[in-house]
Write a protein that holds these residues in place. Structure first.
Motif, PDB file in Angstrom:
ATOM      1  N   LYS A  65     112.856   8.075 127.834  1.00 43.75           N
ATOM      2  CA  LYS A  65     114.281   8.194 128.085  1.00 43.75           C
ATOM      3  C   LYS A  65     114.807   9.391 127.304  1.00 43.75           C
ATOM      4  O   LYS A  65     114.274   9.755 126.263  1.00 43.75           O
ATOM      5  CB  LYS A  65     114.984   6.925 127.604  1.00 43.75           C
ATOM      6  CG  LYS A  65     114.924   5.822 128.619  1.00 43.75           C
ATOM      7  CD  LYS A  65     116.324   5.428 129.014  1.00 43.75           C
ATOM      8  CE  LYS A  65     116.278   4.358 130.077  1.00 43.75           C
ATOM      9  NZ  LYS A  65     117.581   4.107 130.669  1.00 43.75           N
ATOM     10  N   ASN A  66     115.866   9.966 127.812  1.00 42.22           N
ATOM     11  CA  ASN A  66     116.521  11.047 127.099  1.00 42.22           C
ATOM     12  C   ASN A  66     117.423  10.453 126.030  1.00 42.22           C
ATOM     13  O   ASN A  66     118.376   9.744 126.340  1.00 42.22           O
ATOM     14  CB  ASN A  66     117.325  11.883 128.080  1.00 42.22           C
ATOM     15  CG  ASN A  66     116.441  12.729 128.974  1.00 42.22           C
ATOM     16  OD1 ASN A  66     115.875  13.708 128.509  1.00 42.22           O
ATOM     17  ND2 ASN A  66     116.303  12.333 130.232  1.00 42.22           N
ATOM     18  N   THR A  67     117.103  10.725 124.751  1.00 40.14           N
ATOM     19  CA  THR A  67     117.929  10.237 123.650  1.00 40.14           C
ATOM     20  C   THR A  67     118.145  11.389 122.668  1.00 40.14           C
ATOM     21  O   THR A  67     117.452  12.407 122.723  1.00 40.14           O
ATOM     22  CB  THR A  67     117.243   9.092 122.884  1.00 40.14           C
ATOM     23  OG1 THR A  67     116.085   9.635 122.222  1.00 40.14           O
ATOM     24  CG2 THR A  67     116.827   7.958 123.811  1.00 40.14           C
ATOM     25  N   TYR A  68     119.112  11.200 121.769  1.00 42.07           N
ATOM     26  CA  TYR A  68     119.358  12.231 120.760  1.00 42.07           C
ATOM     27  C   TYR A  68     118.139  12.444 119.866  1.00 42.07           C
ATOM     28  O   TYR A  68     117.725  13.587 119.646  1.00 42.07           O
ATOM     29  CB  TYR A  68     120.631  11.907 119.972  1.00 42.07           C
ATOM     30  CG  TYR A  68     121.857  12.133 120.807  1.00 42.07           C
ATOM     31  CD1 TYR A  68     122.433  13.389 120.904  1.00 42.07           C
ATOM     32  CD2 TYR A  68     122.410  11.102 121.554  1.00 42.07           C
ATOM     33  CE1 TYR A  68     123.538  13.615 121.710  1.00 42.07           C
ATOM     34  CE2 TYR A  68     123.514  11.318 122.366  1.00 42.07           C
ATOM     35  CZ  TYR A  68     124.073  12.574 122.440  1.00 42.07           C
ATOM     36  OH  TYR A  68     125.156  12.803 123.255  1.00 42.07           O
ATOM     37  N   PRO A  69     117.530  11.370 119.331  1.00 47.56           N
ATOM     38  CA  PRO A  69     116.338  11.606 118.498  1.00 47.56           C
ATOM     39  C   PRO A  69     115.198  12.274 119.275  1.00 47.56           C
ATOM     40  O   PRO A  69     114.490  13.111 118.727  1.00 47.56           O
ATOM     41  CB  PRO A  69     115.932  10.196 118.050  1.00 47.56           C
ATOM     42  CG  PRO A  69     117.176   9.399 118.134  1.00 47.56           C
ATOM     43  CD  PRO A  69     117.930   9.948 119.297  1.00 47.56           C
ATOM     44  N   ALA A  70     115.036  11.903 120.549  1.00 46.39           N
ATOM     45  CA  ALA A  70     113.960  12.504 121.335  1.00 46.39           C
ATOM     46  C   ALA A  70     114.201  13.994 121.555  1.00 46.39           C
ATOM     47  O   ALA A  70     113.271  14.802 121.535  1.00 46.39           O
ATOM     48  CB  ALA A  70     113.825  11.784 122.685  1.00 46.39           C
ATOM     49  N   LEU A  71     115.458  14.348 121.734  1.00 42.83           N
ATOM     50  CA  LEU A  71     115.786  15.753 122.012  1.00 42.83           C
ATOM     51  C   LEU A  71     115.862  16.588 120.743  1.00 42.83           C
ATOM     52  O   LEU A  71     115.468  17.746 120.713  1.00 42.83           O
ATOM     53  CB  LEU A  71     117.134  15.848 122.729  1.00 42.83           C
ATOM     54  CG  LEU A  71     117.096  15.980 124.245  1.00 42.83           C
ATOM     55  CD1 LEU A  71     118.501  15.878 124.812  1.00 42.83           C
ATOM     56  CD2 LEU A  71     116.475  17.326 124.642  1.00 42.83           C
ATOM     57  N   LEU A  72     116.411  15.980 119.668  1.00 44.56           N
ATOM     58  CA  LEU A  72     116.731  16.748 118.456  1.00 44.56           C
ATOM     59  C   LEU A  72     115.805  16.438 117.293  1.00 44.56           C
ATOM     60  O   LEU A  72     115.800  17.172 116.299  1.00 44.56           O
ATOM     61  CB  LEU A  72     118.165  16.427 118.001  1.00 44.56           C
ATOM     62  CG  LEU A  72     119.303  16.729 118.978  1.00 44.56           C
ATOM     63  CD1 LEU A  72     120.612  16.179 118.427  1.00 44.56           C
ATOM     64  CD2 LEU A  72     119.407  18.232 119.207  1.00 44.56           C
ATOM     65  N   GLY A  73     115.036  15.361 117.398  1.00 45.06           N
ATOM     66  CA  GLY A  73     114.334  14.851 116.227  1.00 45.06           C
ATOM     67  C   GLY A  73     115.274  13.922 115.477  1.00 45.06           C
ATOM     68  O   GLY A  73     116.501  14.051 115.558  1.00 45.06           O
ATOM     69  N   LEU A  74     114.708  12.975 114.715  1.00 43.80           N
ATOM     70  CA  LEU A  74     115.521  11.952 114.060  1.00 43.80           C
ATOM     71  C   LEU A  74     116.507  12.544 113.052  1.00 43.80           C
ATOM     72  O   LEU A  74     117.685  12.166 113.019  1.00 43.80           O
ATOM     73  CB  LEU A  74     114.607  10.912 113.379  1.00 43.80           C
ATOM     74  CG  LEU A  74     115.302   9.702 112.782  1.00 43.80           C
ATOM     75  CD1 LEU A  74     116.119   8.944 113.832  1.00 43.80           C
ATOM     76  CD2 LEU A  74     114.287   8.741 112.145  1.00 43.80           C
ATOM     77  N   ASN A  75     116.038  13.497 112.233  1.00 45.22           N
ATOM     78  CA  ASN A  75     116.915  14.044 111.198  1.00 45.22           C
ATOM     79  C   ASN A  75     118.086  14.807 111.785  1.00 45.22           C
ATOM     80  O   ASN A  75     119.227  14.675 111.328  1.00 45.22           O
ATOM     81  CB  ASN A  75     116.116  14.953 110.245  1.00 45.22           C
ATOM     82  CG  ASN A  75     115.319  14.111 109.257  1.00 45.22           C
ATOM     83  OD1 ASN A  75     115.688  12.959 108.991  1.00 45.22           O
ATOM     84  ND2 ASN A  75     114.223  14.659 108.753  1.00 45.22           N
ATOM     85  N   GLU A  76     117.801  15.609 112.788  1.00 48.46           N
ATOM     86  CA  GLU A  76     118.868  16.393 113.409  1.00 48.46           C
ATOM     87  C   GLU A  76     119.855  15.465 114.131  1.00 48.46           C
ATOM     88  O   GLU A  76     121.055  15.727 114.149  1.00 48.46           O
ATOM     89  CB  GLU A  76     118.256  17.409 114.386  1.00 48.46           C
ATOM     90  CG  GLU A  76     119.196  18.507 114.842  1.00 48.46           C
ATOM     91  CD  GLU A  76     119.857  19.254 113.681  1.00 48.46           C
ATOM     92  OE1 GLU A  76     121.070  19.501 113.772  1.00 48.46           O
ATOM     93  OE2 GLU A  76     119.162  19.560 112.668  1.00 48.46           O
ATOM     94  N   ALA A  77     119.347  14.378 114.706  1.00 44.48           N
ATOM     95  CA  ALA A  77     120.226  13.394 115.359  1.00 44.48           C
ATOM     96  C   ALA A  77     121.162  12.776 114.322  1.00 44.48           C
ATOM     97  O   ALA A  77     122.358  12.594 114.578  1.00 44.48           O
ATOM     98  CB  ALA A  77     119.396  12.307 116.043  1.00 44.48           C
TER      99      ALA A  77
END
Lengths: 295, 295
Positions: free
Chosen positions: B246-258
């Motif tokens: 799924k498209n998620t913030y952590p998947a797109l940005l990495g956990l720290n950047e999210a």
């Protein structure tokens, strides 16, 4: 308006409604597939009976077909269309053909068909509240539409239909089922026309009574047609009801008794029109609508 | 009202709302299974964030929590619940667990889950139009709710989500997805509170801005939790997003950047509260709501 006729309304107002529905859907600023799926089922044709009832009721009371009337008719057709999309889903009636074309989920997939239905149901209320009708009347229309379409009306009937498949219903139960599934939105169409035309409470009560009988006739007629017609004529699978042991009037009463029941309902509806006529209402268009059910 | 708090609203108003929602569903004169299916998902618990926002917004402007406010909050929660029921369907997210309990279609079957969702969506508009709000404001609320929930709002986001599963979205696309799927109804909750409280256009614009940021924070927080939490805590399947690509913030940005993105969004939301505060609005309840997203 006495030179009006249903075929004239179809040629002018229904054509204009189709144009407005398509324009509204095309202008939606949203995801392309969702928009296409909504558009596909709305523009797949259909008889537009419910909008026609709204137009005919307004015309019978000399009320011009304004933008407000189109909003009421269009939002109603959106809700009818949503109900068809969801009805056709594999988990519901599992139909592959509707109005001579593949059903929504056969083209766009099951998830998108659920969403297209949800979207049309919700968009209907958006359109209806942009109608430019007086706030009091507009609110009344929203309330009546929600009541007719929701768990006291159409969705109730649909759930009785789904659950009834596993059992033999009584005639009384079948009437309750159809009063919800088909009757509620059709009755709303007459009442909404009455609200738009600003009719008296007495007129409104008769319109409601006529709507209930019209909805009942509509369903008995549809059940009879499912037995007597062909797929070519109907644009959808026929003889499906009996194959699936669905509860229908012919299945419960036999074909002849079902036809007599239709005649009886039409004659009751004719009596209501006589009362409206005695009150000075021009009922030619309503008479013409009843002619739809001649078998 | 300065001695008010979110936990007080939860103990009093949310409890009363739960009672009203249950009573409303119990009193529905319709098919038993449909009523039970509707009731099951509405009463399955949940944080009632959207009603809480409506209550908190009213309280922040010293507006008493009247029957009208409950109708706005309850109809909103009905729509949120319908969206969960349909989201969980096998053809959609195919979830078996929600709020620690089997999802609606696992208990009532897929057809009844579609209908229970349809019924709650429609019933919401019925309730909302029985609120006893001035017709002009009531119509505005119906219009905003339909717009937020429909094909320009929540359903649009949901369709982007379904179709996006097959592809990698950009951050911009993900934001549009969530602005619809989660943001629209949350923003409506703040705006509806503002309408009920009769706030000025300037206040309303700030409430809307705050709502958009709050909705964004809500989604980033939820995505992060899906990575870091456990099924036991969440009451639903976790780590499901990444498993299903799924498209998620952590998947797109990495956990720290999210997490940084969440902090940034919260700080922007704080700035809007400061502006409201400068205009004399008591913002303690809004501050407290933001605290929900502390990680």
């Amino acid at each position: 308006m006495s030179n009006n006729s249903i075929s004239k309304l179809q040629a002018s107002e229904i054509n204009e409604l189709n144009r407005q529905m398509e324009a509204r859907l095309n202008s939606l600023d949203n995801q392309d597939t969702l928009r296409a799926a909504m558009r596909y089922s709305v523009m797949a044709g259909g008889k537009r009976i419910r909008p026609l009832i709204v137009f005919a009721t307004c015309a019978s009371f000399q009320t011009p077909i304004s933008e407000a009337v189109f909003a009421v008719a269009g939002s109603l057709e959106f809700i009818h269309t949503y109900s068809l999309i969801h009805d056709d889903l594999p988990e519901m009636d599992n139909d592959e053909l509707r109005r001579g074309k593949p059903t929504n989920h056969k083209v766009y997939g099951q998830a998108m068909a659920v969403l297209a239905g949800d979207a049309l149901l919700t968009e209907a209320f958006e359109w209806l509240t942009e109608a430019g009708i007086s706030p009091v009347d507009n609110l009344k229309l929203v309330h009546k539409l929600a009541k007719a379409a929701g768990p006291k009306g159409m969705v109730d009937g649909q759930s009785r239909d789904i659950l009834g498949e596993k059992q033999q219903l009584t005639l009384e139960q079948l009437k309750v089922l159809h009063a919800g599934k088909t009757g509620a939105l059709i009755t709303y169409a007459f009442e909404a026309g009455g609200i738009l035309a600003g009719v008296s409470d007495q007129h409104q009560a008769l319109l409601r009574e006529f709507g209930l009988l019209f909805g009942l006739a509509f369903q008995i007629y549809d059940d009879i047609l499912d037995v007597t017609s062909t797929q070519e004529k109907m644009g959808k699978a026929v003889h499906k009801d009996s194959l699936e042991h669905k509860n229908t009037y012919p299945a419960l009463l036999g074909l002849n008794e079902a036809k007599r029941s239709l005649e009886h309902t039409l004659s009751q509806a004719g009596n209501v029109l006589k009362q409206l006529n005695d009150l000075g209402v021009q009922t030619e268009l309503f008479d013409e609508l009843l002619g739809y059910f001649k078998i």
